[in-house]
Structure formats: structure tokens, C-alpha cells
Design a protein around this motif. Structure first.
Motif, mmCIF file in Angstrom:
data_model
loop_
_atom_site.group_PDB
_atom_site.id
_atom_site.type_symbol
_atom_site.label_atom_id
_atom_site.label_comp_id
_atom_site.label_asym_id
_atom_site.label_seq_id
_atom_site.Cartn_x
_atom_site.Cartn_y
_atom_site.Cartn_z
ATOM 1 N N ASN A 90 14.087 -19.216 84.969
ATOM 2 C CA ASN A 90 12.717 -19.681 84.740
ATOM 3 C C ASN A 90 12.564 -21.104 85.263
ATOM 4 O O ASN A 90 13.461 -21.653 85.907
ATOM 5 C CB ASN A 90 12.360 -19.577 83.254
ATOM 6 N N GLN B 154 16.080 -16.035 82.045
ATOM 7 C CA GLN B 154 15.274 -15.456 80.976
ATOM 8 C C GLN B 154 15.552 -13.964 80.865
ATOM 9 O O GLN B 154 15.454 -13.225 81.838
ATOM 10 C CB GLN B 154 13.792 -15.701 81.239
ATOM 11 N N LYS B 155 15.912 -13.525 79.653
ATOM 12 C CA LYS B 155 16.290 -12.144 79.424
ATOM 13 C C LYS B 155 15.499 -11.543 78.281
ATOM 14 O O LYS B 155 15.047 -12.243 77.379
ATOM 15 C CB LYS B 155 17.775 -12.062 79.082
ATOM 16 N N SER C 110 13.114 -19.265 70.657
ATOM 17 C CA SER C 110 14.002 -18.750 71.704
ATOM 18 C C SER C 110 15.453 -19.036 71.354
ATOM 19 O O SER C 110 15.779 -20.086 70.801
ATOM 20 C CB SER C 110 13.682 -19.397 73.059
ATOM 21 N N TRP D 50 21.471 -18.463 79.298
ATOM 22 C CA TRP D 50 20.479 -17.408 79.094
ATOM 23 C C TRP D 50 19.538 -17.783 77.960
ATOM 24 O O TRP D 50 19.902 -18.529 77.071
ATOM 25 C CB TRP D 50 21.187 -16.107 78.737
ATOM 26 N N ILE D 51 18.349 -17.188 77.996
ATOM 27 C CA ILE D 51 17.377 -17.458 76.943
ATOM 28 C C ILE D 51 16.640 -16.166 76.585
ATOM 29 O O ILE D 51 16.244 -15.395 77.460
ATOM 30 C CB ILE D 51 16.380 -18.564 77.378
ATOM 31 N N TRP D 52 16.504 -15.923 75.282
ATOM 32 C CA TRP D 52 15.792 -14.745 74.768
ATOM 33 C C TRP D 52 14.752 -15.194 73.755
ATOM 34 O O TRP D 52 15.052 -16.006 72.889
ATOM 35 C CB TRP D 52 16.742 -13.785 74.042
ATOM 36 N N GLN D 53 13.585 -14.639 73.803
ATOM 37 C CA GLN D 53 12.557 -14.930 72.808
ATOM 38 C C GLN D 53 12.741 -14.006 71.605
ATOM 39 O O GLN D 53 13.152 -12.851 71.744
ATOM 40 C CB GLN D 53 11.166 -14.747 73.407
#
Length: 238
Positions: free
Chosen positions: A88, A94-95, A221, A234-237
């Protein structure tokens, strides 16, 4: 590791997402019951850990310092979808929850060492231990990881894989990083029932388990930025 299309790595490993070269250790997952499952949704027969359908583990009096299971749970099938591999605007990969991630050898990106996913992220997790355990920061957030290592892991510099609460960060919906300590005594005590993960997972192992974070926020996140990697993370909401 280095990051490459969505994976983070150590100095000697390169993460991979479903055969795609990624230069950062990958994590990803889906929240069974909390978010609409996608390609990586939990399959029938793999209920979320700590749910009513999960057999009650034997509780050990370890004062919240050792959450590893005596008998590892391996009743899962990793997702087949790796999702996007594009970072991003902040440089994070972004995953979506439930997508496949992995690690490959730095000297040969065709050698896969670890495959794993974040199978769920549950806010305000209720501890499955006797007696009340209250978070220091306001909310317990349980992250369920599905991990499968390959035989090739034995040839790497450090022939094991491990991830802990110290490897995660949280970010609020306004983009600010949480500065509170997530890896607290109450977070460990909340999992003192063998639902956790071992500190080290060796080659040819398959295990799923929980990590609990002690958080001041209940939505935002989740970021995986292992301290020994040089990838974007990595980043997850949730």
C-alpha cells in the motif's frame, strides 16, 4: 529476510505467497464467524480455537508463562489463495484475513520453507481459563495462526520458525500506531490452556494456535513486522 511481493524474511530467508516471490515473511488469514470467509476460510472440521466445538484442553498451572500445546493441533487445511502482492502507500503488504503467506530460502526462491496464514482475528476475546483475567490495556485480541513448515527448513541457517506477540503491532483506524505494550502478563495468562503456539516450530511440522494481544483498541489493523526481517511487513484490517 527480505520482502518480496508480500512476504517478509530474515537475512537468509525470503517469504513467498503461494509460489509468488515475496520479500517479507507472510502472514494472512480470515476471521471465521467475524468476517466473510474467502478462499482461505476455515474448512469444515476446523472450528476456531477456543470455540464451543473445540475440545476443552487440560489446564496447566504455568502462571501464564507457557502457552504451548502439549499435543499440537493439526486439523486444518491451508488456504489456496495468496491474494494481492502489492504494497500500500505506506509500503505495507495489505492482506485480507485468510490468505496464504510463506517463506522461501534467500539463495533459491523456489525452495519454500514455511506456509502459513492468519486464520482469524477476534477482538474482545474471552479467555478460556478458570477465573477472571482482565486485559491491562482494555481489550484482548486473539490471532489464530495456521502454520506448516517443510522439510527444507532443516537446511536453513536457523532450522525453525517462530512468531510471537512481540512480532505484531496494532494501528488504529486513523493510522496511528499503538504504543502500549501488547505482550503482557494478562495476555499470556489468558492463554494458559494449551491453545497457544510453541516458541519454535521445526521442519515438517503442522500446527495451529492462538496468540493474544493486550490492546487499547478493539478495531483497526494488525501488522506483522518481525523484528529480524527487512521486509515491509503485512497488514490486515479487523
Amino acid at each position: 529476510m527480505r520482502a518480496h511481493h508480500g512476504v517478509s524474511r530474515r537475512s537468509y530467508l525470503v517469504p513467498l505467497i503461494l509460489g509468488l516471490l515475496v520479500s517479507s515473511l507472510l502472514l494472512s488469514g480470515c476471521v471465521p464467524g467475524d468476517t466473510a470467509p474467502g478462499d482461505g476460510a476455515a474448512s469444515p472440521g476446523s472450528p476456531p480455537l477456543g470455540s464451543a466445538s473445540t475440545p476443552s484442553p487440560s489446564v496447566r498451572d504455568r502462571s501464564g508463562t507457557d502457552n504451548s500445546p502439549a499435543t499440537p493441533r493439526s486439523d486444518f487445511k491451508l488456504p489456496s489463495s495468496s491474494g494481492t502482492i502489492n504494497p500500500n502507500s505506506a509500503g505495507m503488504l495489505q492482506k485480507k484475513i485468510g490468505e496464504l503467506a510463506g517463506v522461501v530460502a534467500s539463495e533459491n526462491s523456489n525452495i519454500r520453507l514455511v506456509n502459513f496464514s492468519v486464520a482469524s482475528i477476534k477482538a474482545d476475546y474471552q479467555c478460556k481459563v478458570p477465573g477472571p483475567v482482565k486485559p491491562s490495556n482494555g481489550h484482548f485480541i486473539a490471532v489464530e495462526l495456521w502454520i506448516e513448515t517443510t522439510a527444507e527448513l532443516s537446511t536453513s541457517k536457523d532450522p525453525y520458525f517462530g512468531v510471537s506477540a512481540k512480532d505484531f503491532d496494532l494501528q488504529s483506524s486513523d493510522g496511528n500506531k499503538v504504543t502500549a505494550t501488547l505482550d503482557t502478563y494478562p495476555a499470556h495468562a489468558c492463554l494458559d490452556n494449551e491453545l497457544g503456539l510453541p516458541a519454535r516450530i521445526g521442519p515438517s511440522q503442522k500446527i495451529r494456535g492462538l496468540l493474544v494481544l493486550d490492546s487499547p483498541i478493539s478495531s483497526g489493523s494488525l501488522i506483522l513486522s518481525q523484528k529480524n526481517t527487512d521486509g515491509p511487513g503485512w497488514i490486515w484490517q479487523f
